[in-house]
Scaffold this active site. Structure first.
Site, PDB file in Angstrom:
ATOM      1  CB  CYS A  75      -0.907  -0.006   1.224  1.00  0.00           C
ATOM      2  SG  CYS A  75      -1.887   1.490   1.419  1.00  0.00           S
ATOM      3  CB  CYS A  88      -0.388   2.488   3.999  1.00  0.00           C
ATOM      4  SG  CYS A  88      -2.047   1.943   3.625  1.00  0.00           S
ATOM      5  CG  ASP A  89       3.206   1.264   4.439  1.00  0.00           C
ATOM      6  OD1 ASP A  89       2.626   1.778   5.409  1.00  0.00           O
ATOM      7  OD2 ASP A  89       3.088   0.078   4.116  1.00  0.00           O
TER       8      ASP A  89
END
Lengths: 314, 105
Positions: free
Chosen positions: A134, A137-138
């Site tokens: 993701c 997300c990261d």
């Protein structure tokens, strides 16, 4: 508990929400059951540029938020529950969830898919420790660091482009010598100075003590294996994996006809079981996008309505 | 829930006695935002036995990496300053987090 729904939809991604919108708008008693969170895979996407008519700068979450509102406006019920067991053959279908049991005249399966893994040593151990599925997300972890993106399709190239906003260098590792991604996306990627490409290459092993520190890659043409080691100052690098998808259809194995794990339907989204339909990424088809997911959902809901008229009218 | 940052992390987590749960999250992480209300609910339920805290990694990136967190969401339980268990990415569901918390009460 005595309630019988006209339609129960499993999955609250674009396919499920579109089905919910169409079904509830047709005054069918409609429930959408979601196991985790609304939205499906699209919620981790930062930019949705190819959904016709969507508002400018639409993101996955903004698009889903609107779809949820629309389905609710027409009266679709929504519930968080994980379906564990299904009895689909009877005239009234029974879905057993962790929290509750649901009865329905028709069922629309819109369970979607999830990212496929590389399947190499170290991948599972280092997930969340440098291996990611993701980008939104990261990405922030890798500001001014190096990242590798594994894959060559639309998702891989688009997410790699997103990562260039954070990382100082993004290298795409692809097992073929050319990308599968759409030409317009490829052109942008090749023009981006931060983007680099490793062709004919696969990841063999990911190594690190608690976080990713190195990986072994193999050139599939020459068989040569190289170790890529993290920059000493960074101490780590990111590996973002976008190597295709795995349909979420395990629950229906042996019950519904499938092809490589994807549910087989006719063009009206009908499965081999009367009154059971499938829509979106979990279905065997050639293009898995929001636009095809919502189209599937609309067709499935319309066919469900037709099925109810034919089978349940007094 | 305690909001952690670079300045209070050591005091509130590493030097704390007993179990501390840290919810690592970020503003662009949708799964984190979906999980957050569940963690808040757990804080209400178990807050007298476990200390609940959250860290926005975009404000303390180096600190998160030092804790070997490079993916979100990550829910880590520390006991007497040592990491004892973590759930990350798709493992971090509301149910799994509650199961984990129950082990430390």
């Amino acid at each position: 508990m005595t309630d019988i729904y006209d339609v129960v939809i499993i999955g609250q991604g674009p396919a499920g929400l579109a089905a919910g919108l169409y079904a509830s708008r047709s005054r069918l008693k409609t429930l959408i059951v979601e196991k985790e969170k609304a939205g499906g895979q699209i919620v981790t996407t930062d930019e949705v540029a190819n959904y016709p008519g969507s508002i400018e700068n639409a993101t996955g979450p903004s698009l889903i938020k609107r779809m949820v509102e629309q389905a609710k406006e027409f009266g679709a019920e929504m519930k968080l529950d994980t379906i564990k067991e299904v009895e689909l053959e009877g005239k009234i279908k029974i879905l057993k969830g962790e929290k509750d049991e649901y009865k329905a005249k028709t069922v629309i399966i819109a369970t979607g898919a999830q990212p496929r893994k590389i399947g190499c040593p170290g991948e599972a151990e280092l997930t969340g420790r440098g291996v990611s599925y993701c980008a939104t997300c990261d990405a922030a972890f890798f500001e001014d660091m190096e990242v590798f993106v594994v894959g060559g399709g639309d998702a891989a190239v688009e997410e790699a482009m997103y990562l260039t906003k954070f990382a100082r260098k993004v290298t795409l590792i692809h097992r073929r010598d050319q990308l599968r991604a759409a030409k317009s996306i490829q052109e942008k990627a090749f023009a981006n100075e931060k983007m680099h490409f490793m062709w004919n290459t696969v990841v063999k092993e990911i190594r690190g003590d608690g976080i990713v520190e190195s990986m072994l890659v193999e050139n599939v043409k020459t068989g040569e294996v190289t170790e890529i080691v993290a920059d000493e100052e960074d101490g780590t690098f990111g590996i973002f994996v976008f190597v295709g998808f795995q349909p979420n259809t395990k629950l229906f194995e042996g019950i519904i006809n499938m092809e490589n794990g994807y549910i087989v339907t006719d063009q009206d989204m009908r499965t081999n079981i009367p009154g059971v339909f499938a829509a979106g990424d979990c279905r065997a088809k050639s293009l898995r996008q929001v636009v095809t997911a919502t189209a599937d959902g609309a067709i499935a809901a319309t066919q469900a309505e037709k099925y109810i008229e034919e089978n349940f009218s007094e | 829930m305690i909001e952690l940052n670079k300045d209070n992390f050591e005091e509130e987590v590493l030097k704390a006695e007993g179990p501390v749960l840290v919810d690592y999250w970020g503003p662009t992480c949708e799964p984190c935002k979906a999980l957050m209300p569940h963690v808040h609910a757990l804080a209400e339920k178990y807050g007298d036995k476990v200390k609940f805290a959250s860290l926005d990694i975009t404000k303390a990136r180096r600190l998160a990496i030092k804790q070997k967190v490079l993916g979100l969401p990550a829910i880590i339980i520390y006991k007497d300053g040592q990491e004892v268990e973590r759930l990350s990415e798709s493992q971090a569901t509301a149910e799994a987090v509650e199961e984990m918390v129950k082990k430390y009460i």
